[in-house]
Design an enzyme around this catalytic site. Structure first.
Site, PDB file in Angstrom:
ATOM      1  N   HIS A 149     -26.285   4.661 -34.792  1.00 31.03           N
ATOM      2  CA  HIS A 149     -25.299   4.480 -35.862  1.00 31.03           C
ATOM      3  C   HIS A 149     -25.482   3.115 -36.513  1.00 31.03           C
ATOM      4  O   HIS A 149     -25.453   2.991 -37.741  1.00 31.03           O
ATOM      5  CB  HIS A 149     -23.857   4.521 -35.305  1.00 31.03           C
ATOM      6  CG  HIS A 149     -23.434   5.840 -34.727  1.00 31.03           C
ATOM      7  ND1 HIS A 149     -22.831   5.949 -33.490  1.00 31.03           N
ATOM      8  CD2 HIS A 149     -23.501   7.104 -35.233  1.00 31.03           C
ATOM      9  CE1 HIS A 149     -22.538   7.226 -33.262  1.00 31.03           C
ATOM     10  NE2 HIS A 149     -22.948   7.939 -34.289  1.00 31.03           N
ATOM     11  N   SER A 204     -23.785  10.014 -29.343  1.00 25.18           N
ATOM     12  CA  SER A 204     -22.634   9.528 -28.566  1.00 25.18           C
ATOM     13  C   SER A 204     -22.395  10.434 -27.359  1.00 25.18           C
ATOM     14  O   SER A 204     -22.037   9.971 -26.280  1.00 25.18           O
ATOM     15  CB  SER A 204     -21.378   9.508 -29.428  1.00 25.18           C
ATOM     16  OG  SER A 204     -21.552   8.649 -30.513  1.00 25.18           O
ATOM     17  N   ARG A 209     -31.458  13.073 -37.559  1.00 24.65           N
ATOM     18  CA  ARG A 209     -32.384  12.618 -36.515  1.00 24.65           C
ATOM     19  C   ARG A 209     -33.548  13.587 -36.355  1.00 24.65           C
ATOM     20  O   ARG A 209     -34.691  13.200 -36.313  1.00 24.65           O
ATOM     21  CB  ARG A 209     -31.632  12.510 -35.168  1.00 24.65           C
ATOM     22  CG  ARG A 209     -30.609  11.407 -35.151  1.00 24.65           C
ATOM     23  CD  ARG A 209     -29.613  11.595 -34.041  1.00 24.65           C
ATOM     24  NE  ARG A 209     -28.857  12.833 -34.224  1.00 24.65           N
ATOM     25  CZ  ARG A 209     -27.789  13.178 -33.525  1.00 24.65           C
ATOM     26  NH1 ARG A 209     -27.381  12.401 -32.563  1.00 24.65           N
ATOM     27  NH2 ARG A 209     -27.158  14.306 -33.767  1.00 24.65           N
ATOM     28  N   LYS A 218     -13.257  17.909 -31.447  1.00 23.02           N
ATOM     29  CA  LYS A 218     -14.111  17.435 -30.354  1.00 23.02           C
ATOM     30  C   LYS A 218     -13.285  16.841 -29.218  1.00 23.02           C
ATOM     31  O   LYS A 218     -12.466  15.968 -29.443  1.00 23.02           O
ATOM     32  CB  LYS A 218     -15.035  16.338 -30.863  1.00 23.02           C
ATOM     33  CG  LYS A 218     -16.135  16.857 -31.716  1.00 23.02           C
ATOM     34  CD  LYS A 218     -17.115  15.759 -31.961  1.00 23.02           C
ATOM     35  CE  LYS A 218     -18.371  16.303 -32.585  1.00 23.02           C
ATOM     36  NZ  LYS A 218     -19.394  15.277 -32.725  1.00 23.02           N
TER      37      LYS A 218
END
Ligand code: PNS
Length: 173
Positions: A19, A131, A93, A43
């Site tokens: 990040h 994360s 990514r 989440k």
């Protein structure tokens, strides 16, 4: 010249080096970059509270003059309009990110055509980092070196130790 404000939205639970790499790249490209921590995501379970996530992000971006950190609720596109932001910054990514990101970008564009999504790639050493992976490695005591800043690593370890104490305590009750 256009004055471009971008929002970099995410959960940031916790902020990773990936990040931060993207925030640095974004801060060079845009006039103003707002890191937006999205509240009330489905989440779960969350590791850090919204305020704790913000605290870490603020500390880690304090040297970047055009970067601010905020918490937002509701639709991202509404937040963009309220803050005169014309762009959303997202990191891609690997190919696996693409489908979800495409869906979000196109849905956001449908809801608010004035806001463009801009994708950037983090440095390749962060292409496998998330994360969720950080939380999982930390939960089982694995190494976080190079994945998150030292200050974040300490906060993650403290939080996990604290959660384990709370869990043990509640099973004893
Ligand atoms: O870090 P994440 O979890 O990949 O970030 C996802 C996030 C926060 C960018 C996304 O869930 C979001 O934009 N949430 C705000 C609510 C919203 O606008 N949802 C519609 C997206 S099409």
């Amino acid at each position: 010249m256009k004055n471009i404000t971008a929002i970099y939205p995410g959960s940031f639970d916790p902020v990773t080096n990936g990040h931060l790499d993207l925030i640095r790249r974004g801060s060079k490209l845009f006039d103003r970059l707002i890191v937006g921590i999205a509240r009330n995501l489905d989440k779960s379970p969350a590791l850090f509270s919204m305020e704790e996530r913000k605290e870490m992000l603020v500390a880690m971006t304090s040297d970047l003059e055009n970067v601010t950190v905020d918490i937002f609720e509701g639709l991202l596109v509404n937040y963009c309009i309220e803050h005169d932001a014309n762009a959303v910054l997202r990191g891609i990514r690997a190919v696996s990110d693409y489908e979800f990101e495409l869906q979000m970008a196109l849905m956001n564009r449908k809801m608010e055509p004035r806001v463009e999504t801009v994708f950037m790639m983090p440095a390749e050493q962060y292409s496998y980092l998330s994360s969720r992976i950080v939380r999982e490695i930390a939960k089982f005591g694995g190494p976080l070196t190079g994945l998150v800043p030292t200050m974040v690593e300490e906060r993650v370890r403290q939080k996990i130790a604290q959660n384990q104490v709370t869990a043990t305590h509640s099973t004893l009750l």
